[in-house]
Motif scaffolding. Sequence first.
Motif, PDB file in Angstrom:
ATOM      1  N   UNK A  89      32.958  29.524  69.768  1.00 58.52           N
ATOM      2  CA  UNK A  89      34.235  28.820  69.907  1.00 58.52           C
ATOM      3  C   UNK A  89      34.688  28.284  68.544  1.00 58.52           C
ATOM      4  N   UNK A  90      33.750  27.724  67.788  1.00 61.20           N
ATOM      5  CA  UNK A  90      34.093  27.177  66.470  1.00 61.20           C
ATOM      6  C   UNK A  90      34.485  28.276  65.487  1.00 61.20           C
ATOM      7  N   UNK A  91      33.824  29.440  65.567  1.00 64.28           N
ATOM      8  CA  UNK A  91      34.185  30.578  64.717  1.00 64.28           C
ATOM      9  C   UNK A  91      35.611  31.035  65.000  1.00 64.28           C
ATOM     10  N   UNK A  92      35.962  31.063  66.280  1.00 54.69           N
ATOM     11  CA  UNK A  92      37.320  31.450  66.664  1.00 54.69           C
ATOM     12  C   UNK A  92      38.323  30.381  66.225  1.00 54.69           C
ATOM     13  N   UNK A  93      37.964  29.129  66.448  1.00 54.40           N
ATOM     14  CA  UNK A  93      38.853  28.023  66.088  1.00 54.40           C
ATOM     15  C   UNK A  93      39.208  28.064  64.605  1.00 54.40           C
ATOM     16  N   UNK A  94      38.262  28.507  63.789  1.00 52.86           N
ATOM     17  CA  UNK A  94      38.479  28.552  62.339  1.00 52.86           C
ATOM     18  C   UNK A  94      39.556  29.554  61.934  1.00 52.86           C
ATOM     19  N   UNK A  95      39.788  30.577  62.759  1.00 49.00           N
ATOM     20  CA  UNK A  95      40.797  31.590  62.422  1.00 49.00           C
ATOM     21  C   UNK A  95      42.024  31.496  63.327  1.00 49.00           C
ATOM     22  N   UNK A  96      42.056  30.510  64.215  1.00 48.51           N
ATOM     23  CA  UNK A  96      43.141  30.372  65.175  1.00 48.51           C
ATOM     24  C   UNK A  96      44.336  29.670  64.535  1.00 48.51           C
ATOM     25  N   UNK A  97      45.518  30.235  64.745  1.00 54.66           N
ATOM     26  CA  UNK A  97      46.742  29.637  64.222  1.00 54.66           C
ATOM     27  C   UNK A  97      47.045  28.340  64.976  1.00 54.66           C
ATOM     28  N   UNK A  98      47.888  27.494  64.388  1.00 56.19           N
ATOM     29  CA  UNK A  98      48.287  26.263  65.070  1.00 56.19           C
ATOM     30  C   UNK A  98      48.908  26.595  66.427  1.00 56.19           C
TER      31      UNK A  98
END
Length: 247
Positions: free
Chosen positions: A119-128
């Motif tokens: 989840x944190x790996x995805x959050x790091x590349x997720x747009x606002x």
Amino acid sequence: MNPKDHVRLYHAQYSAFVEDIPFWYALARESRDPILEMGCGTGRLVHALAYRGFRVVGLDHDAAMIEHAQAHLDPSLQEKVHWIKGELASFSWDGRIRLAIGALNTFAYLHDEDFCSAIKSVHAVLDDHGLIALDLPPFDADPRSPEEEDTTLDRFHDSALGSVIELRARVRTQDNRKVEVTWIYDESFPDGRVHRHEWEQTYFQRTEEHIRKLIQSCGLKILSIYGDYDHSHFQSSSNRMIVVIEK
């Protein structure tokens, strides 16, 4: 089961599954692209979304799965798709993502620590205001039934070989949350041969309360939880637990 047969049987089993496509399509139209599919397998969902005009990134740890997905992608869609071989819990991507999808139980195969890392790996590349959507199995207090190994759970075809496959399952150990299962594929060929393939997996069941606490411990909040692909509200009797998280 050897890796080549695993890819072949996985594709034969899931390539025709379309029940969830309208749900993901609606979410993709709402969030826009680029879209990341986490655990893309042989590309069923990546292909479907690219065909509908979205830019898609397919991520999987299995190089053979990605190779199959690439080989079967329509050449006209090549520019819309990027592939990443990597682990959910530690992948990296240089761009930004508007929607990240974990379809068909992908995150159920991660224990809590890897679940949060992913989840944190995805959050790091997720747009606002980007979305993360996880399609999970609902909690089953008794996942094992006495007749399970004699019960055919699915029946499908491998058109390339002309074979028919019957799927069964054997649950060996469980503690009501961690379930160890052997998937049994009995494959019948046109010449009368029958071959048994076995594939072992461990998956983790989570209640709604557990999921909410887990997502909160990852530093995020849940936007919605659906009980099926029709956007129905989640209940304990629901067929699915589809968790949508907004950045």
